[in-house]
Scaffold this motif. Structure first.
Motif, PDB file in Angstrom:
ATOM      1  N   MET A 146      21.803   3.730  -1.997  1.00  8.87           N
ATOM      2  CA  MET A 146      21.430   2.861  -3.030  1.00  8.87           C
ATOM      3  C   MET A 146      20.097   2.200  -2.596  1.00  8.87           C
ATOM      4  O   MET A 146      19.095   2.009  -3.284  1.00  8.87           O
ATOM      5  CB  MET A 146      22.518   2.026  -3.500  1.00  8.87           C
ATOM      6  N   THR A 147      20.067   1.846  -1.230  1.00 10.03           N
ATOM      7  CA  THR A 147      19.027   1.061  -0.757  1.00 10.03           C
ATOM      8  C   THR A 147      17.990   2.019  -0.362  1.00 10.03           C
ATOM      9  O   THR A 147      16.565   1.369  -0.857  1.00 10.03           O
ATOM     10  CB  THR A 147      19.637   0.719   0.704  1.00 10.03           C
ATOM     11  N   ARG A 148      18.164   3.226  -0.079  1.00 13.76           N
ATOM     12  CA  ARG A 148      16.926   4.251   0.066  1.00 13.76           C
ATOM     13  C   ARG A 148      16.395   4.504  -1.335  1.00 13.76           C
ATOM     14  O   ARG A 148      15.202   4.443  -1.422  1.00 13.76           O
ATOM     15  CB  ARG A 148      17.308   5.605   0.629  1.00 13.76           C
ATOM     16  N   ASN A 149      17.044   4.602  -2.397  1.00 16.56           N
ATOM     17  CA  ASN A 149      16.759   4.647  -3.522  1.00 16.56           C
ATOM     18  C   ASN A 149      15.764   3.682  -4.189  1.00 16.56           C
ATOM     19  O   ASN A 149      14.717   3.988  -4.854  1.00 16.56           O
ATOM     20  CB  ASN A 149      17.624   5.024  -4.490  1.00 16.56           C
ATOM     21  N   ILE A 150      16.300   2.469  -3.961  1.00 15.78           N
ATOM     22  CA  ILE A 150      15.440   1.279  -4.371  1.00 15.78           C
ATOM     23  C   ILE A 150      14.119   1.277  -3.562  1.00 15.78           C
ATOM     24  O   ILE A 150      13.114   1.017  -4.184  1.00 15.78           O
ATOM     25  CB  ILE A 150      16.310  -0.040  -4.312  1.00 15.78           C
ATOM     26  N   GLY A 151      14.363   1.426  -2.184  1.00 20.01           N
ATOM     27  CA  GLY A 151      12.961   1.577  -1.518  1.00 20.01           C
ATOM     28  C   GLY A 151      11.940   2.484  -1.865  1.00 20.01           C
ATOM     29  O   GLY A 151      10.872   2.026  -1.664  1.00 20.01           O
ATOM     30  N   GLY A 160       0.665  -1.293   0.083  1.00 22.53           N
ATOM     31  CA  GLY A 160      -0.064  -0.039   0.082  1.00 22.53           C
ATOM     32  C   GLY A 160       1.066   1.111   0.002  1.00 22.53           C
ATOM     33  O   GLY A 160       0.326   2.294   0.703  1.00 22.53           O
ATOM     34  N   GLY A 161       2.185   1.421  -0.581  1.00 17.51           N
ATOM     35  CA  GLY A 161       2.937   2.546  -0.707  1.00 17.51           C
ATOM     36  C   GLY A 161       2.141   3.521  -1.503  1.00 17.51           C
ATOM     37  O   GLY A 161       1.535   3.212  -2.419  1.00 17.51           O
ATOM     38  N   THR A 162       2.546   4.920  -1.261  1.00 19.88           N
ATOM     39  CA  THR A 162       1.840   5.797  -1.943  1.00 19.88           C
ATOM     40  C   THR A 162       2.485   6.193  -3.291  1.00 19.88           C
ATOM     41  O   THR A 162       3.748   6.471  -3.153  1.00 19.88           O
ATOM     42  CB  THR A 162       1.769   7.089  -1.155  1.00 19.88           C
ATOM     43  N   PHE A 163       2.000   6.154  -4.428  1.00 21.43           N
ATOM     44  CA  PHE A 163       2.399   6.664  -5.539  1.00 21.43           C
ATOM     45  C   PHE A 163       1.612   7.480  -6.278  1.00 21.43           C
ATOM     46  O   PHE A 163       0.588   7.993  -5.831  1.00 21.43           O
ATOM     47  CB  PHE A 163       2.440   5.274  -6.654  1.00 21.43           C
ATOM     48  N   PRO A 164       1.998   8.353  -7.207  1.00 26.54           N
ATOM     49  CA  PRO A 164       3.624   8.120  -7.875  1.00 26.54           C
ATOM     50  C   PRO A 164       4.503   8.578  -6.900  1.00 26.54           C
ATOM     51  O   PRO A 164       4.305   9.286  -5.868  1.00 26.54           O
ATOM     52  CB  PRO A 164       3.269   9.071  -9.021  1.00 26.54           C
ATOM     53  N   THR A 186      18.426   0.801   9.496  1.00 23.70           N
ATOM     54  CA  THR A 186      18.710   1.084  10.800  1.00 23.70           C
ATOM     55  C   THR A 186      19.407  -0.409  11.384  1.00 23.70           C
ATOM     56  O   THR A 186      20.157  -0.047  12.237  1.00 23.70           O
ATOM     57  CB  THR A 186      17.381   1.500  11.656  1.00 23.70           C
ATOM     58  N   ALA A 187      18.825  -1.384  11.109  1.00 21.82           N
ATOM     59  CA  ALA A 187      19.229  -2.563  11.826  1.00 21.82           C
ATOM     60  C   ALA A 187      20.715  -2.985  11.285  1.00 21.82           C
ATOM     61  O   ALA A 187      21.505  -3.370  12.186  1.00 21.82           O
ATOM     62  CB  ALA A 187      18.184  -3.607  11.232  1.00 21.82           C
ATOM     63  N   ALA A 230      11.591   3.794  -4.813  1.00 18.97           N
ATOM     64  CA  ALA A 230      10.990   3.366  -6.250  1.00 18.97           C
ATOM     65  C   ALA A 230      10.148   2.297  -5.821  1.00 18.97           C
ATOM     66  O   ALA A 230       9.209   2.214  -6.783  1.00 18.97           O
ATOM     67  CB  ALA A 230      12.295   2.825  -6.980  1.00 18.97           C
ATOM     68  N   LEU A 231      10.395   1.418  -4.993  1.00 18.69           N
ATOM     69  CA  LEU A 231       9.170   0.219  -4.697  1.00 18.69           C
ATOM     70  C   LEU A 231       7.950   0.817  -4.004  1.00 18.69           C
ATOM     71  O   LEU A 231       7.457  -0.136  -3.489  1.00 18.69           O
ATOM     72  CB  LEU A 231      10.085  -0.872  -4.457  1.00 18.69           C
ATOM     73  N   GLY A 232       8.199   1.820  -3.231  1.00 20.01           N
ATOM     74  CA  GLY A 232       7.009   2.390  -2.350  1.00 20.01           C
ATOM     75  C   GLY A 232       7.218   1.729  -1.026  1.00 20.01           C
ATOM     76  O   GLY A 232       6.359   1.647  -0.301  1.00 20.01           O
ATOM     77  N   ARG A 233       8.362   1.457  -0.593  1.00 21.37           N
ATOM     78  CA  ARG A 233       8.506   0.916   0.612  1.00 21.37           C
ATOM     79  C   ARG A 233       9.675   1.441   1.438  1.00 21.37           C
ATOM     80  O   ARG A 233      10.627   0.975   2.170  1.00 21.37           O
ATOM     81  CB  ARG A 233       9.081  -0.603   0.355  1.00 21.37           C
ATOM     82  N   GLU A 234       9.848   2.758   1.678  1.00 18.53           N
ATOM     83  CA  GLU A 234      10.407   3.850   2.325  1.00 18.53           C
ATOM     84  C   GLU A 234      10.598   3.138   3.791  1.00 18.53           C
ATOM     85  O   GLU A 234      11.668   3.296   4.516  1.00 18.53           O
ATOM     86  CB  GLU A 234      10.165   5.053   2.197  1.00 18.53           C
ATOM     87  N   THR A 235       9.332   3.174   4.415  1.00 22.67           N
ATOM     88  CA  THR A 235       9.496   2.630   5.779  1.00 22.67           C
ATOM     89  C   THR A 235      10.120   1.393   6.120  1.00 22.67           C
ATOM     90  O   THR A 235      10.992   1.190   7.052  1.00 22.67           O
ATOM     91  CB  THR A 235       8.001   2.552   6.448  1.00 22.67           C
TER      92      THR A 235
END
Length: 331
Positions: A166-171, A38-42, A185-186, A173-178
């Motif tokens: 790179m990880t944040r950019n991918i997240g 349920g990520g917010t797009f666009p 963090t882990a 783009a996939l709507g999975r920033e949280t």
């Protein structure tokens, strides 16, 4: 590599994109897993060649970087296409990723930065990711005719962006920033725990090197993932190596510059069974203080894949790399 779409192929793009929304994993023989988060797009992601808008949640993802697939897997999606960097189709082989791939075998759509556009087109992707890559502008423009492309960082040289970026950019783009921020963090906590347990690392300079033939060596720059991995464990990088490498991820040297390796900790990454023996037989190398003091460590790329884990430097491979490396560096 075909840098531009052939006329016949270009004619297929529009039709392919129209049908991509109804494409399924079975069509390509690979698995595309909807995230359903349920990520917010666009969403819009900035990169080396501008900005890319991802209008809806991606399902069929193609990754073109060395390690991009790891983050996609960690976020619950199995890429339908990947590139082969090790010439042995290792997808599903690496222990940190194997459980997430399961029985899925993605389509190989190129080798390193040489992409097979026709194969990518047939997979009907709705997102193409190229973070840890050297993608050229003409490749970006060509692939953008197939699907939205999130290219490498504009803030860093190719292959030099921090794994967090790179990880944040991918997240994103996939709507999975949280979720991706939780993963970051882990991992940062894992590194922090190592630094706390081994404060002595902060007082030591470390260099990563490799050798593929007698008398010739490569030393990795401070921006290379393997060096960054050691830095996050607390080690200092070598300013001399950084100066020599410049904007490149490594510098080649001969026996006459082995003095660059005479630091507090020397980490060799090797994939040739004879490499360790050959290196140790170099009479100049044998006299280095780091060698005579027993502070040089040999780490295999693939058996076990500790070296590959350092090279990948992802949210999946880092824990494996820490578990493999810390015992070697604390003997």
């Amino acid at each position: 590599m075909k840098k531009y779409l052939p006329v016949a192929l270009a004619a297929l793009v529009a039709a392919s994109l129209l049908s991509a929304c109804g494409g399924s994993a079975k069509e390509s023989g690979s698995s595309a897993t909807p995230s359903g988060t349920g990520g917010t797009f666009p969403v819009t992601v900035e990169h080396k060649y501008g900005k890319t808008e991802v209008k809806k949640e991606p399902v069929r993802v193609v990754t073109l970087g060395l390690s991009d697939q790891d983050t996609v897997l960690a976020l619950g999606i199995k890429p339908v296409g990947v590139v082969d960097w090790f010439k042995e189709s290792p997808y599903g082989k690496w222990p940190w990723a194997k459980p997430l791939w399961g029985d899925t075998v993605p389509t190989i759509v190129g080798e390193r930065d040489d992409y097979q556009v026709e194969k990518i087109l047939t997979l009907k992707p709705d997102l193409i990711i190229a973070q840890y890559s050297g993608m050229k502008k003409d490749q970006y423009e060509t692939l953008s005719k197939i699907a939205p492309v999130v290219a490498q960082s504009a803030k860093h040289d190719d292959y030099a962006a921090p794994w967090q970026e790179m990880t944040r950019n991918i997240g994103k783009a996939l709507g999975r920033e949280t979720k991706v921020n939780e993963l970051i963090t882990a991992i940062e906590k894992r590194f922090a725990d190592v630094r706390t347990a081994h404060p002595e690392f902060a007082k030591q300079t470390a260099v990563v090197a490799e050798s593929y033939e007698p008398g010739k060596y490569s030393v990795f720059s401070p921006t290379d993932p393997k060096t960054l991995f050691l830095k996050e464990m607390g080690f200092q990088h070598s300013e001399a190596v950084g100066k020599l490498a410049g904007t490149q991820s490594f510098a080649d040297i001969g026996t006459e510059r082995l003095d660059l390796l005479d630091v507090d900790r020397l980490l060799w990454v090797i994939d040739d069974p004879d490499a360790e023996k050959r290196i140790k037989e170099d009479p100049v190398y044998a006299k280095l203080k780091v060698v005579t003091a027993g502070r040089a460590v040999f780490v295999p790329y693939t058996e076990p894949p500790a070296g590959a884990a350092l090279a990948f430097n992802t949210v999946l491979s880092i824990p494996y790399g820490i578990d493999q490396l810390v015992p070697l560096l604390t003997k």
